[in-house]
Design a protein around this motif. Structure first.
Motif, PDB file in Angstrom:
ATOM      1  N   ILE A  29      -6.123   5.257   1.704  1.00 58.16           N
ATOM      2  CA  ILE A  29      -6.997   4.342   0.963  1.00 58.16           C
ATOM      3  C   ILE A  29      -6.236   3.089   0.553  1.00 58.16           C
ATOM      4  N   VAL A  32      -5.345   0.928   3.857  1.00 61.54           N
ATOM      5  CA  VAL A  32      -6.507   0.268   4.461  1.00 61.54           C
ATOM      6  C   VAL A  32      -6.978  -0.872   3.561  1.00 61.54           C
ATOM      7  N   SER A  33      -7.030  -0.611   2.267  1.00 63.75           N
ATOM      8  CA  SER A  33      -7.452  -1.645   1.325  1.00 63.75           C
ATOM      9  C   SER A  33      -6.499  -2.840   1.363  1.00 63.75           C
ATOM     10  N   THR A  47     -13.346  -3.206  -2.119  1.00 59.11           N
ATOM     11  CA  THR A  47     -13.202  -2.501  -0.848  1.00 59.11           C
ATOM     12  C   THR A  47     -13.381  -1.002  -1.064  1.00 59.11           C
ATOM     13  N   VAL A  49     -13.257   2.755   0.768  1.00 62.26           N
ATOM     14  CA  VAL A  49     -12.714   3.482   1.906  1.00 62.26           C
ATOM     15  C   VAL A  49     -13.245   4.912   1.835  1.00 62.26           C
TER      16      VAL A  49
END
Length: 82
Positions: A29, A32-33, A47, A49
């Motif tokens: 998480i 990706v963020s 954002t 995820v």
């Protein structure tokens, strides 16, 4: 607001594990963020995820179920060593 879905296989990296740990999910998480922040300038707080764990029986590649494909790869590797 970006929503990213990450699919991972539900199998552990060692024999006693059969899923992704909470710590690994947190790292996914965060990573990706951070990519969306770095690349698209999307704020972390906007954002989302979603992590989906997929059972081993529910995925495959090479036109075969995963267990069968891995068996073929293992057999081919064994033959090349002998």
């Amino acid at each position: 607001m970006p929503i990213v879905t990450v699919q991972v296989t539900r199998e552990g990296t060692t024999p006693e594990r059969n899923s992704v740990t909470a710590e690994e999910k947190a790292a996914i998480i965060q990573g990706v963020s951070q990519v969306l922040l770095d690349v698209l300038n999307k704020p972390l707080e906007s954002t989302y995820v979603v992590i989906e764990e997929v059972e081993l029986e529910n995925w495959g590649w090479g036109g075969l179920p995963t267990r069968q494909y891995r068996r073929i790869l293992a057999d081919a590797a064994a033959k090349s060593r002998s």
